[in-house]
Design an enzyme around this catalytic site. Sequence first.
Site, mmCIF file in Angstrom:
data_model
loop_
_atom_site.group_PDB
_atom_site.id
_atom_site.type_symbol
_atom_site.label_atom_id
_atom_site.label_comp_id
_atom_site.label_asym_id
_atom_site.label_seq_id
_atom_site.Cartn_x
_atom_site.Cartn_y
_atom_site.Cartn_z
ATOM 1 N N GLY A 29 -28.035 -6.694 21.004
ATOM 2 C CA GLY A 29 -26.791 -6.220 20.507
ATOM 3 C C GLY A 29 -25.822 -7.401 20.457
ATOM 4 C CG ASN A 30 -25.044 -9.194 17.719
ATOM 5 O OD1 ASN A 30 -24.795 -8.550 16.675
ATOM 6 N ND2 ASN A 30 -26.381 -9.708 18.022
ATOM 7 C CB THR A 45 -26.419 -16.188 21.708
ATOM 8 O OG1 THR A 45 -27.966 -15.650 21.443
ATOM 9 C CG2 THR A 45 -26.532 -17.476 22.113
ATOM 10 N N GLY A 46 -27.149 -14.147 23.988
ATOM 11 C CA GLY A 46 -28.178 -14.224 25.014
ATOM 12 C C GLY A 46 -27.865 -13.754 26.543
ATOM 13 C CB SER A 77 -28.873 -15.614 17.519
ATOM 14 O OG SER A 77 -29.169 -14.159 17.751
ATOM 15 C CD GLU A 78 -29.468 -11.142 14.579
ATOM 16 O OE1 GLU A 78 -29.226 -11.583 13.247
ATOM 17 O OE2 GLU A 78 -30.435 -10.671 14.852
ATOM 18 C CG HIS A 97 -26.976 -5.636 16.041
ATOM 19 N ND1 HIS A 97 -27.880 -4.831 15.221
ATOM 20 C CD2 HIS A 97 -27.720 -6.433 16.435
ATOM 21 C CE1 HIS A 97 -29.020 -5.111 15.488
ATOM 22 N NE2 HIS A 97 -29.065 -6.070 16.234
ATOM 23 C CG HIS A 99 -31.733 -3.312 19.395
ATOM 24 N ND1 HIS A 99 -32.099 -4.278 20.121
ATOM 25 C CD2 HIS A 99 -31.017 -3.645 18.381
ATOM 26 C CE1 HIS A 99 -31.790 -5.477 19.430
ATOM 27 N NE2 HIS A 99 -31.181 -5.319 18.304
ATOM 28 C CG HIS A 160 -33.404 -5.621 14.176
ATOM 29 N ND1 HIS A 160 -33.225 -6.776 13.528
ATOM 30 C CD2 HIS A 160 -32.723 -5.456 15.328
ATOM 31 C CE1 HIS A 160 -32.211 -7.612 14.495
ATOM 32 N NE2 HIS A 160 -32.051 -6.827 15.535
#
Length: 267
Positions: A29-30, A45-46, A77-78, A97, A99, A160
């Site tokens: 997620g982000n 990220t990460g 990264s997105e 974002h 999931h 995704h």
Amino acid sequence: MVNEYEIKKQICDIGKRIYDRNMVAANDGNISVKLGENEFLCTPTGVSKGFMTPEYICKIDKNGQVIHANPGFRPSSEIKMHMRVYQKRPDVGSVVHAHPVYATSFAIAGIPLTQPIMPEAVIALGCVPIAPYGTPSTMEIPDAVEPFLEHFDAVLLESHGALTWSVDLLAAYLKMESVEFYAQLLYQSKMLGGPKEFDKDQVQRLYQIRRQMGLPGKHPANLCQNKDGMNCHNCGGECSSAHGSSTEADQELVARITKQVMAALKQ
Ligand code: 13P
């Protein structure tokens, strides 16, 4: 005006909610927030979005280039996917974002969320299409999402997850909650023999309520979302903009005036 540190804290709070509500696993997620035309905050990220502190949050420009990031942190990264939303939708102040299990299951099964099954989902959300699959972190995802930006405020990302956007961080997050709740209801009612859908008149009455509320964003109450095989709320060719004589601009004007009148009445 809320200061930057406060917004960083809000991003951490929303990250924790997303994690605690099983909308992401591990480091998924982000989140991003627009500060100004060329300044944005985003998650790094990460890292697990459930355990962030304000020092984690990166500041970037409209091209996704780092303005400030503490050592050890790089932007999501997105971020290109987020930036495409801001580029095409100047009304947007935040992008989320995640999931979430049910929404992502629909994204994996290739089933868009288009059935009119409960009032709040119809009024607040409208329909949620599926953007074709793209490899994470590449330009394939922003390119796949772009055609939907003009007409929707949320998409499933094929195989995704989900992406939502709105005027501010809380609204973008709440949209993600609504997407997941709607997906869960749809899934569970399918298990019980299939949902009973609203008929066209019931849908039109819910659209009318949406227009009276003057809610921001893109919605079938204000524009036709039936394109590229999409059949939002089973309204066939009879989306509201194709329905009656008023144009999309007329409807937006009515919604704006209704909102102003309602605000004046509350004073
Ligand atoms: P980031 O940690 O780089 O933001 O990526 C997480 C993710 O969910 C990718 O789709």
